[in-house]
Design an enzyme around this catalytic site. Structure first.
Site, PDB file in Angstrom:
ATOM      1  N   HIS A   1      42.509  43.166  44.419  1.00 31.24           N
ATOM      2  CA  HIS A   1      43.947  43.411  44.241  1.00 31.24           C
ATOM      3  C   HIS A   1      44.628  43.942  45.492  1.00 31.24           C
ATOM      4  O   HIS A   1      45.832  43.762  45.654  1.00 31.24           O
ATOM      5  CB  HIS A   1      44.173  44.324  43.048  1.00 31.24           C
ATOM      6  CG  HIS A   1      43.954  43.595  41.767  1.00 31.24           C
ATOM      7  ND1 HIS A   1      42.745  43.589  41.120  1.00 31.24           N
ATOM      8  CD2 HIS A   1      44.771  42.782  41.055  1.00 31.24           C
ATOM      9  CE1 HIS A   1      42.829  42.817  40.054  1.00 31.24           C
ATOM     10  NE2 HIS A   1      44.043  42.318  39.988  1.00 31.24           N
TER      11      HIS A   1
ATOM     12  N   GLU B   1      41.142  34.137  31.486  1.00 36.54           N
ATOM     13  CA  GLU B   1      40.449  34.596  32.695  1.00 36.54           C
ATOM     14  C   GLU B   1      39.009  35.013  32.415  1.00 36.54           C
ATOM     15  O   GLU B   1      38.306  35.491  33.285  1.00 36.54           O
ATOM     16  CB  GLU B   1      41.229  35.730  33.378  1.00 36.54           C
ATOM     17  CG  GLU B   1      41.669  36.839  32.468  1.00 36.54           C
ATOM     18  CD  GLU B   1      42.576  37.861  33.156  1.00 36.54           C
ATOM     19  OE1 GLU B   1      42.701  37.838  34.389  1.00 36.54           O
ATOM     20  OE2 GLU B   1      43.149  38.695  32.436  1.00 36.54           O
TER      21      GLU B   1
ATOM     22  N   ASP C   1      40.104  36.146  38.078  1.00 38.41           N
ATOM     23  CA  ASP C   1      39.016  36.691  37.272  1.00 38.41           C
ATOM     24  C   ASP C   1      38.159  35.581  36.684  1.00 38.41           C
ATOM     25  O   ASP C   1      36.956  35.749  36.512  1.00 38.41           O
ATOM     26  CB  ASP C   1      39.569  37.578  36.147  1.00 38.41           C
ATOM     27  CG  ASP C   1      39.882  38.970  36.655  1.00 38.41           C
ATOM     28  OD1 ASP C   1      39.099  39.492  37.468  1.00 38.41           O
ATOM     29  OD2 ASP C   1      40.921  39.536  36.259  1.00 38.41           O
TER      30      ASP C   1
HETATM   31  C1  PEP Z   1      43.787  36.606  37.561  1.00 42.39           C
HETATM   32  O1  PEP Z   1      42.750  37.184  37.208  1.00 42.39           O
HETATM   33  O2  PEP Z   1      43.800  35.448  37.996  1.00 42.39           O
HETATM   34  C2  PEP Z   1      45.080  37.295  37.497  1.00 42.39           C
HETATM   35  C3  PEP Z   1      46.197  36.673  37.751  1.00 42.39           C
HETATM   36  O3  PEP Z   1      45.056  38.629  37.199  1.00 42.39           O
HETATM   37  P1  PEP Z   1      44.688  39.776  38.235  1.00 42.39           P
HETATM   38  O4  PEP Z   1      44.570  39.142  39.600  1.00 42.39           O
HETATM   39  O5  PEP Z   1      45.762  40.790  38.170  1.00 42.39           O
HETATM   40  O6  PEP Z   1      43.389  40.274  37.723  1.00 42.39           O
HETATM   41 MG    MG Z   2      42.925  39.042  36.062  1.00 43.83          MG
END
Ligand code: PEP
Ligand code: MG
Length: 618
Positions: free
Chosen positions: A228, A473, A497
């Site tokens: 993130h 995900e 994910d």
């Molecule tokens: C993902 O997992 O693709 C998603 C958009 O959520 P995050 O990146 O916030 O986990």
């Molecule tokens: Mg995610």
């Protein structure tokens, strides 16, 4: 941002060395001007030319309060937890040190060993315990005072070797304090514009505090390109290079630096020639973004008229302006984690409503998809610490929708805030990490409960209730997509994910980043299957993982029939340009061929050929 081991490295037990201070622009040998090129992961694109800012401990604020007698045990347990976390961090750094060669490896090995010994030291533990239990200090205050007392016993004598030990004790103390407070640095506001931050680790919460007008870019020793921190840097348009092994041993405060987020390079003390070539690249990039800007009001449409909605992923309310400027047709993913970061209390329903309303009003009638809280795993929020607890496998533990369902007051406050803010404009509710239909049913029940409560209070809310969607995900959710779609109004495929869980690759771990593969046949099949389930049910499906913002993959999504993509705002122009040069029917043929391939290299070749074909047509 975790503080870095500075270059006052331990010479090892029994050896003595002079304390070495970083001179601006000096390299490790103290010679100014020698260029060093370090490589890491290209985590966020762009180039920064500026001066080095080493993130260190001075900016950390130590909270001070008195602990009630009955809570001293729990307070000491907080300290022990911070120590365990520090040991894990050292283990990680030790793993990185193995990749070093010769003297660097030895030097860092000694330093980490010395830090480990201090963390385990009985004197520190006992001193902290006494201050918490007898003096009723909070853990942060107890650590700060005890560390200072220990450091002073070394530092009181005029001796370079002992002074270096005192400095190491303070570094260890800072690491513990960082873990205890889970706090970010507050000093970013003071940074000279264009600073390039170098740190051991930059957390998502640190990144949330960075002002793109001040921070030229950042680099860190730890961190993967799909975590993130990287996602947030890309969204904010801040160039970043992560996983740079030798970063802190080589860098000096105030030295000149070029950060190349496109190629994953950090160049310390760049030569004149190098600077000149980077300045030219920078001006070419500015010209390119001006040309993409001209597409802003044009639709994302293929040559044969296949219309793809292009929306923005937002992590912070301040991104609304840049999203609109990039031509976003809505918000396909609002990560509400930002509401919970960098604070010690939880935002209540009113505060959440106010912030969401600002975003919804800012988007001026364009739909906003609000995802309920997705903390846990690498995304931490101090205020939720008690609920999150510790987990052997945080990515598989109590996070996202599991946490919301476990703490109903958390979920109810979020749902109420979304419903109330939904009176200001179109919203959709998105649930993270859904793994079963039961979870969706529980949320629907909570929605009814919250709706009834708000009606009783005569509070205006979204009417009718907003659509409720599930993130796809988790591989299990993708495989059961045909069952899940019956319970929800839309799908948003979270490829970040989905790839991590399908391939068992930690997206935040730079050591396995090379195995993180969006084109793995298993990933492609899961996306295809989930998208197909939604399309057969006649319900909308979007992709909001990072794959959506990579123009290379646009042909796959078009071919699978996906008509909504949500991405970091800076990527919208590039994806739009790709779509506008694409033949939708050819994309369907591309997908048919790609799904027959058994290895990623063959799929990559098909994508390249497809792109070149469009390129020739342009
Ligand atoms: C993902 O997992 O693709 C998603 C958009 O959520 P995050 O990146 O916030 O986990
Ligand atoms: Mg995610």
């Amino acid at each position: 941002m975790k503080t870095e081991p500075k270059k006052t490295a331990s010479p090892g037990p029994g050896k003595r060395s002079a304390k070495t201070h970083g001179k601006p622009g000096a390299n490790r040998a103290g010679k100014p001007g020698a260029e060093r090129v370090l490589s890491g992961l290209a985590a966020a694109p762009g180039i920064a030319i500026g001066t080095v800012y080493l993130a260190r401990g001075a900016e950390l604020r130590v909270p001070q309060y008195r602990v009630p007698a009955r809570q001293t045990k729990a307070e000491f347990e907080r300290y022990e937890k911070a120590i365990r976390q520090a040991m894990r961090q050292l283990d990680k750094l030790r793993g990185k040190a193995e990749a070093f060669h010769g003297a660097s490896a030895e030097e860092l090995g000694f330093l980490l060993e010395a830090h480990g010994q201090m963390l385990r030291s009985g004197r520190l533990r006992e001193g902290v315990r006494r201050r918490i239990v007898e003096e009723r200090c909070n853990a942060e205050q107890a650590v700060a005072a005890e560390i200072e007392a220990i450091a002073e016993t070394f530092g009181s004598v005029e001796d370079d070797y002992l002074a270096a030990r005192a400095e190491e004790v303070r570094q260890v103390g800072h690491r513990i304090l960082r873990n205890l407070t889970a706090r970010t640095f507050s000093g970013f506001g003071e940074l000279p514009a264009g600073s390039v931050i170098l740190a051991e680790e930059v957390t998502p919460a640190d990144t949330a505090l960075m002002d793109p007008h001040r921070v030229g870019g950042f680099a860190s020793v730890l961190g993967g390109a799909e975590g993130h921190t990287a996602i947030m840097a890309r969204s904010l348009g801040i160039p970043a290079v992560l996983g740079v092994t030798d970063l802190l041993a080589a860098a000096a405060e105030g030295g000149a630096v070029v950060l190349d987020g496109d190629r994953g390079l950090v160049i310390l003390n760049p030569t004149k020639r190098r600077l000149e070539s980077y300045r030219k690249r920078l001006s070419r990039q500015h010209a390119e973004s001006r040309s993409l800007g001209r597409l802003r009001d044009l639709p994302g449409e293929t040559l044969d008229g296949c219309r793809i909605g292009l929306q923005a992923n937002l992590e912070l309310p301040s991104e609304v302006g840049p999203a609109l400027a990039a031509g976003a047709e809505g918000v396909g993913l609002l990560r509400t984690e930002f509401l919970f970061m960098n604070r010690e209390d939880l935002p209540d329903e009113d505060e959440q409503t106010a912030i969401l309303t600002t975003v919804i009003e800012g988007m001026a009638g364009r739909p906003v998809t609000v995802r309920t809280l997705d903390v846990g795993g690498e995304k931490l929020a101090t205020a939720l610490g008690a609920h999150l607890g510790e987990s052997m496998n945080p990515a598989l533990g109590l996070r996202a929708i599991r946490l919301s369902l476990r703490v109903p007051e958390l979920l109810d406050a979020q749902l109420a805030a979304i419903l109330r803010a939904g009176a200001a404009g179109p919203v959709r509710i998105l649930l993270p990490m859904v793994s079963s239909v039961e979870e969706v049913r529980q949320v629907r029940a909570a929605l009814q409960r919250v709706q009834a409560r708000l009606h009783r209070r005569k509070v205006p809310i979204a009417d009718p209730l907003p659509p409720l969607g599930a993130m796809i995900e988790i591989p299990g959710a993708a495989l059961a997509a045909d069952a899940l779609i019956r319970e929800v109004d839309f799908f948003a495929i979270g490829t970040n994910d989905l790839i991590m869980y399908t391939l068992a690759i930690d997206r935040g771990d730079e050591r396995v980043a090379n195995l993180y593969d969006p084109l793995h046949p298993a990933v492609l099949r899961l996306i295809h299957f989930a998208a197909d389930a939604a399309l057969r049910a006649g319900k909308p499906v979007s992709v909001c993982g990072e794959m959506a913002g990579d123009p290379r993959f646009a042909g796959l999504f078009v071919g699978w029939g996906i008509r909504e993509l949500s991405m970091r705002a800076p990527a919208i122009g590039q994806v739009k340009r790709r779509l506008r040069a694409m033949d939708g029917a050819a994309a369907s043929r591309l997908v048919a061929n790609a799904m027959l391939e058994s290895d990623r290299a063959a799929v990559a070749r098909l994508l390249d050929a497809f792109e070149q074909h469009d390129g020739r047509r342009r």
